[in-house]
Design a protein around this motif. Structure first.
Motif, PDB file in Angstrom:
ATOM      1  N   GLU A  24      15.437  10.507 -13.606  1.00 53.98           N
ATOM      2  CA  GLU A  24      14.800  10.504 -12.288  1.00 53.98           C
ATOM      3  C   GLU A  24      15.803  10.244 -11.176  1.00 53.98           C
ATOM      4  O   GLU A  24      15.711  10.823 -10.093  1.00 53.98           O
ATOM      5  CB  GLU A  24      13.691   9.454 -12.254  1.00 53.98           C
ATOM      6  N   LEU A  25      16.793   9.391 -11.441  1.00 58.75           N
ATOM      7  CA  LEU A  25      17.767   9.039 -10.415  1.00 58.75           C
ATOM      8  C   LEU A  25      18.941  10.012 -10.339  1.00 58.75           C
ATOM      9  O   LEU A  25      19.438  10.297  -9.242  1.00 58.75           O
ATOM     10  CB  LEU A  25      18.294   7.624 -10.655  1.00 58.75           C
ATOM     11  N   THR A  64      12.092   5.582 -22.244  1.00 62.89           N
ATOM     12  CA  THR A  64      11.920   4.980 -20.925  1.00 62.89           C
ATOM     13  C   THR A  64      13.236   4.940 -20.159  1.00 62.89           C
ATOM     14  O   THR A  64      13.298   5.269 -18.964  1.00 62.89           O
ATOM     15  CB  THR A  64      11.336   3.564 -21.055  1.00 62.89           C
ATOM     16  N   VAL A  65      14.306   4.549 -20.845  1.00 60.31           N
ATOM     17  CA  VAL A  65      15.621   4.477 -20.191  1.00 60.31           C
ATOM     18  C   VAL A  65      16.104   5.875 -19.816  1.00 60.31           C
ATOM     19  O   VAL A  65      16.627   6.086 -18.713  1.00 60.31           O
ATOM     20  CB  VAL A  65      16.640   3.766 -21.100  1.00 60.31           C
ATOM     21  N   ASP A  66      15.923   6.838 -20.704  1.00 57.91           N
ATOM     22  CA  ASP A  66      16.315   8.211 -20.388  1.00 57.91           C
ATOM     23  C   ASP A  66      15.584   8.720 -19.148  1.00 57.91           C
ATOM     24  O   ASP A  66      16.176   9.373 -18.286  1.00 57.91           O
ATOM     25  CB  ASP A  66      16.008   9.130 -21.570  1.00 57.91           C
ATOM     26  N   ARG A  67      14.300   8.433 -19.068  1.00 57.61           N
ATOM     27  CA  ARG A  67      13.524   8.880 -17.908  1.00 57.61           C
ATOM     28  C   ARG A  67      14.023   8.217 -16.631  1.00 57.61           C
ATOM     29  O   ARG A  67      14.072   8.853 -15.572  1.00 57.61           O
ATOM     30  CB  ARG A  67      12.045   8.589 -18.140  1.00 57.61           C
ATOM     31  N   TYR A  68      14.402   6.959 -16.715  1.00 61.62           N
ATOM     32  CA  TYR A  68      14.954   6.252 -15.552  1.00 61.62           C
ATOM     33  C   TYR A  68      16.255   6.920 -15.099  1.00 61.62           C
ATOM     34  O   TYR A  68      16.442   7.215 -13.910  1.00 61.62           O
ATOM     35  CB  TYR A  68      15.196   4.791 -15.908  1.00 61.62           C
ATOM     36  N   PHE A  69      17.167   7.165 -16.059  1.00 59.20           N
ATOM     37  CA  PHE A  69      18.421   7.837 -15.727  1.00 59.20           C
ATOM     38  C   PHE A  69      18.156   9.209 -15.102  1.00 59.20           C
ATOM     39  O   PHE A  69      18.765   9.586 -14.102  1.00 59.20           O
ATOM     40  CB  PHE A  69      19.267   8.033 -16.987  1.00 59.20           C
TER      41      PHE A  69
END
Length: 223
Positions: free
Chosen positions: A15-16, A8-13
Protein backbone atom coordinates in the motif's frame (compact mmCIF):
# COMPACT_ATOMS: atom_id res chain seq x y z
CA UNK A 1 5.01 -15.91 12.49
CA UNK A 2 1.93 -17.07 10.59
CA UNK A 3 0.71 -16.74 7.03
CA UNK A 4 -1.82 -14.14 8.20
CA UNK A 5 1.00 -12.02 9.62
CA UNK A 6 3.10 -12.35 6.47
CA UNK A 7 0.11 -11.30 4.37
CA UNK A 8 -0.68 -8.32 6.61
CA UNK A 9 2.90 -7.05 6.43
CA UNK A 10 3.04 -7.54 2.66
CA UNK A 11 -0.16 -5.54 2.26
CA UNK A 12 1.28 -2.75 4.42
CA UNK A 13 4.46 -2.62 2.31
CA UNK A 14 2.45 -2.74 -0.92
CA UNK A 15 0.00 0.00 0.00
CA UNK A 16 2.84 2.40 0.80
CA UNK A 17 5.50 1.48 -1.74
CA UNK A 18 3.92 -0.50 -4.59
CA UNK A 19 0.31 0.63 -4.93
CA UNK A 20 -1.69 -0.92 -7.73
CA UNK A 21 -3.22 0.92 -10.66
CA UNK A 22 -5.98 0.17 -13.14
CA UNK A 23 -3.77 -1.74 -15.58
CA UNK A 24 -2.20 -3.95 -12.94
CA UNK A 25 -5.49 -4.61 -11.18
CA UNK A 26 -7.19 -5.47 -14.47
CA UNK A 27 -4.32 -7.78 -15.38
CA UNK A 28 -4.84 -9.84 -12.25
CA UNK A 29 -8.63 -9.76 -12.55
CA UNK A 30 -8.68 -10.79 -16.21
CA UNK A 31 -6.09 -13.51 -15.60
CA UNK A 32 -8.25 -14.99 -12.85
CA UNK A 33 -11.40 -14.70 -14.97
CA UNK A 34 -9.65 -16.57 -17.78
CA UNK A 35 -8.81 -19.42 -15.43
CA UNK A 36 -5.08 -18.82 -15.18
CA UNK A 37 -3.48 -20.13 -11.98
CA UNK A 38 -3.09 -17.41 -9.36
CA UNK A 39 0.69 -17.69 -9.18
CA UNK A 40 1.78 -14.26 -10.43
CA UNK A 41 4.42 -12.49 -8.38
CA UNK A 42 3.20 -10.45 -5.43
CA UNK A 43 2.90 -6.68 -5.99
CA UNK A 44 5.95 -5.86 -3.87
CA UNK A 45 7.91 -8.52 -5.75
CA UNK A 46 6.77 -6.98 -9.02
CA UNK A 47 8.04 -3.63 -7.77
CA UNK A 48 11.34 -5.31 -6.85
CA UNK A 49 11.71 -6.57 -10.42
CA UNK A 50 10.88 -3.07 -11.68
CA UNK A 51 13.59 -1.57 -9.50
CA UNK A 52 16.17 -4.22 -10.43
CA UNK A 53 15.59 -3.60 -14.14
CA UNK A 54 15.96 0.14 -13.57
CA UNK A 55 19.05 -0.20 -11.37
CA UNK A 56 20.68 -2.47 -13.95
CA UNK A 57 20.13 0.23 -16.55
CA UNK A 58 18.55 -2.46 -18.71
CA UNK A 59 17.35 -1.68 -22.20
CA UNK A 60 16.43 -5.26 -23.06
CA UNK A 61 14.66 -7.87 -20.94
CA UNK A 62 14.02 -11.57 -21.47
CA UNK A 63 11.29 -13.23 -19.44
CA UNK A 64 10.80 -17.01 -19.36
CA UNK A 65 7.24 -17.63 -18.18
CA UNK A 66 4.73 -14.89 -19.00
CA UNK A 67 1.52 -16.25 -17.43
CA UNK A 68 -0.92 -13.31 -17.59
CA UNK A 69 1.71 -10.61 -18.06
CA UNK A 70 1.67 -9.16 -14.54
CA UNK A 71 5.43 -9.40 -13.93
CA UNK A 72 5.94 -8.49 -17.58
CA UNK A 73 4.21 -5.15 -17.09
CA UNK A 74 6.19 -4.35 -13.95
CA UNK A 75 9.51 -4.95 -15.75
CA UNK A 76 8.56 -3.33 -19.05
CA UNK A 77 7.62 -0.13 -17.22
CA UNK A 78 11.24 0.21 -16.11
CA UNK A 79 12.59 0.13 -19.65
CA UNK A 80 13.56 3.40 -21.34
CA UNK A 81 10.97 4.88 -23.68
CA UNK A 82 13.55 5.38 -26.41
CA UNK A 83 14.32 1.89 -27.62
CA UNK A 84 13.61 -0.43 -24.70
CA UNK A 85 12.50 -3.92 -25.68
CA UNK A 86 11.28 -7.06 -23.97
CA UNK A 87 10.66 -10.62 -25.11
CA UNK A 88 8.52 -12.87 -22.93
CA UNK A 89 8.15 -16.61 -23.55
CA UNK A 90 4.93 -18.44 -22.66
CA UNK A 91 4.22 -22.12 -23.25
CA UNK A 92 0.42 -21.97 -23.07
CA UNK A 93 -1.24 -20.21 -26.06
CA UNK A 94 -4.33 -19.29 -24.03
CA UNK A 95 -2.17 -17.71 -21.33
CA UNK A 96 -0.21 -15.84 -24.00
CA UNK A 97 -3.41 -14.40 -25.47
CA UNK A 98 -4.49 -13.12 -22.04
CA UNK A 99 -1.03 -11.65 -21.48
CA UNK A 100 -0.98 -9.87 -24.84
CA UNK A 101 -4.32 -8.22 -24.09
CA UNK A 102 -3.15 -7.16 -20.64
CA UNK A 103 0.12 -5.78 -22.01
CA UNK A 104 -1.69 -3.86 -24.74
CA UNK A 105 -4.10 -2.32 -22.22
CA UNK A 106 -1.07 -1.18 -20.21
CA UNK A 107 0.24 0.57 -23.34
CA UNK A 108 3.34 -1.62 -23.59
CA UNK A 109 2.61 -3.72 -26.67
CA UNK A 110 5.02 -1.67 -28.78
CA UNK A 111 8.00 -2.75 -26.67
CA UNK A 112 6.92 -6.19 -25.44
CA UNK A 113 6.70 -9.29 -27.62
CA UNK A 114 5.09 -12.43 -26.23
CA UNK A 115 6.20 -15.60 -28.00
CA UNK A 116 4.25 -18.83 -27.65
CA UNK A 117 5.70 -22.32 -27.39
CA UNK A 118 8.15 -24.30 -25.32
CA UNK A 119 10.89 -21.97 -24.12
CA UNK A 120 13.56 -24.52 -24.99
CA UNK A 121 12.38 -24.20 -28.61
CA UNK A 122 12.04 -20.40 -28.53
CA UNK A 123 15.43 -19.72 -26.93
CA UNK A 124 17.47 -21.24 -29.79
CA UNK A 125 15.34 -19.22 -32.20
CA UNK A 126 16.19 -16.03 -30.33
CA UNK A 127 19.87 -16.91 -30.54
CA UNK A 128 19.61 -17.64 -34.26
CA UNK A 129 17.93 -14.27 -34.78
CA UNK A 130 20.71 -12.46 -32.92
CA UNK A 131 18.19 -11.20 -30.38
CA UNK A 132 20.68 -10.98 -27.56
CA UNK A 133 22.43 -9.99 -25.53
CA UNK A 134 19.75 -9.20 -22.99
CA UNK A 135 20.53 -6.94 -20.05
CA UNK A 136 18.09 -8.59 -17.64
CA UNK A 137 16.57 -12.09 -17.53
CA UNK A 138 13.70 -13.20 -15.30
CA UNK A 139 13.04 -16.95 -15.06
CA UNK A 140 9.68 -18.01 -13.64
CA UNK A 141 8.56 -21.09 -15.55
CA UNK A 142 8.56 -24.87 -15.01
CA UNK A 143 11.17 -25.63 -12.39
CA UNK A 144 12.30 -28.91 -13.94
CA UNK A 145 14.05 -26.99 -16.72
CA UNK A 146 15.60 -24.29 -14.53
CA UNK A 147 19.17 -25.51 -15.22
CA UNK A 148 18.54 -25.31 -18.97
CA UNK A 149 16.96 -21.87 -18.65
CA UNK A 150 19.98 -20.56 -16.76
CA UNK A 151 22.31 -22.01 -19.38
CA UNK A 152 20.34 -20.25 -22.11
CA UNK A 153 20.24 -17.03 -20.10
CA UNK A 154 24.04 -17.14 -20.09
CA UNK A 155 24.18 -17.72 -23.83
CA UNK A 156 21.92 -14.73 -24.42
CA UNK A 157 23.67 -12.42 -21.96
CA UNK A 158 26.72 -10.19 -21.65
CA UNK A 159 28.98 -9.27 -18.74
CA UNK A 160 26.78 -7.25 -16.41
CA UNK A 161 23.51 -9.00 -17.29
CA UNK A 162 21.32 -9.67 -14.25
CA UNK A 163 19.52 -13.01 -13.98
CA UNK A 164 16.70 -13.49 -11.45
CA UNK A 165 15.04 -16.85 -10.77
CA UNK A 166 11.79 -17.06 -8.80
CA UNK A 167 10.43 -19.80 -6.52
CA UNK A 168 13.78 -21.28 -5.55
CA UNK A 169 12.98 -22.02 -1.90
CA UNK A 170 10.20 -24.48 -2.66
CA UNK A 171 8.78 -24.09 0.85
CA UNK A 172 12.10 -25.23 2.28
CA UNK A 173 12.16 -28.46 0.28
CA UNK A 174 15.09 -27.27 -1.83
CA UNK A 175 17.37 -28.34 1.03
CA UNK A 176 16.12 -31.95 0.87
CA UNK A 177 18.85 -33.87 -0.94
CA UNK A 178 16.71 -37.00 -0.89
CA UNK A 179 13.75 -35.46 -2.72
CA UNK A 180 12.76 -37.02 -6.04
CA UNK A 181 10.11 -34.37 -6.80
CA UNK A 182 10.99 -32.96 -10.25
CA UNK A 183 10.63 -29.30 -9.27
CA UNK A 184 13.02 -29.87 -6.36
CA UNK A 185 15.59 -31.85 -8.30
CA UNK A 186 15.47 -29.29 -11.11
CA UNK A 187 15.97 -26.41 -8.71
CA UNK A 188 18.83 -28.16 -6.92
CA UNK A 189 20.50 -28.92 -10.25
CA UNK A 190 20.24 -25.22 -11.10
CA UNK A 191 21.92 -24.23 -7.83
CA UNK A 192 24.70 -26.75 -8.39
CA UNK A 193 25.24 -25.47 -11.92
CA UNK A 194 25.44 -21.85 -10.76
CA UNK A 195 27.79 -22.72 -7.90
CA UNK A 196 30.25 -24.20 -10.42
CA UNK A 197 29.79 -21.55 -13.11
CA UNK A 198 32.69 -19.03 -13.04
CA UNK A 199 30.76 -16.58 -15.22
CA UNK A 200 28.07 -16.10 -12.57
CA UNK A 201 28.19 -14.34 -9.21
CA UNK A 202 25.02 -15.16 -7.32
CA UNK A 203 23.13 -15.30 -4.08
CA UNK A 204 19.72 -16.54 -2.98
CA UNK A 205 17.47 -15.69 -0.08
CA UNK A 206 14.31 -17.00 1.50
CA UNK A 207 11.12 -14.97 1.29
CA UNK A 208 7.84 -14.88 3.17
CA UNK A 209 4.75 -12.90 2.33
CA UNK A 210 1.38 -13.03 0.67
CA UNK A 211 2.70 -15.83 -1.58
CA UNK A 212 3.84 -17.91 1.38
CA UNK A 213 7.34 -19.22 2.06
CA UNK A 214 9.72 -19.39 -0.89
CA UNK A 215 12.90 -17.79 -2.18
CA UNK A 216 14.59 -15.78 -4.93
CA UNK A 217 17.94 -16.13 -6.68
CA UNK A 218 19.79 -13.13 -8.09
CA UNK A 219 22.89 -13.54 -10.27
CA UNK A 220 25.16 -11.28 -12.27
CA UNK A 221 27.14 -12.32 -15.31
CA UNK A 222 30.74 -11.39 -14.60
CA UNK A 223 32.53 -12.71 -17.69
Amino acid sequence: MTQDQWTTVDRYFTELLAPTDDALAATLADSTAAGLPEIAVAPNQGKLLNLLVAMAGARSVLEIGTLGGYSTIWMARALPADGGRMVSLEYNPAHADVARANIARAGLDKIVEVRTGAALDSLPQLEAEGAGPFDFVFIDADKVNNPHYVEWALRLSRPGTVIVVDNVGRGGAVADAESTEPAITGTRAMFELISREPRLDATAFQTVGVKGYDGLLVARVVA
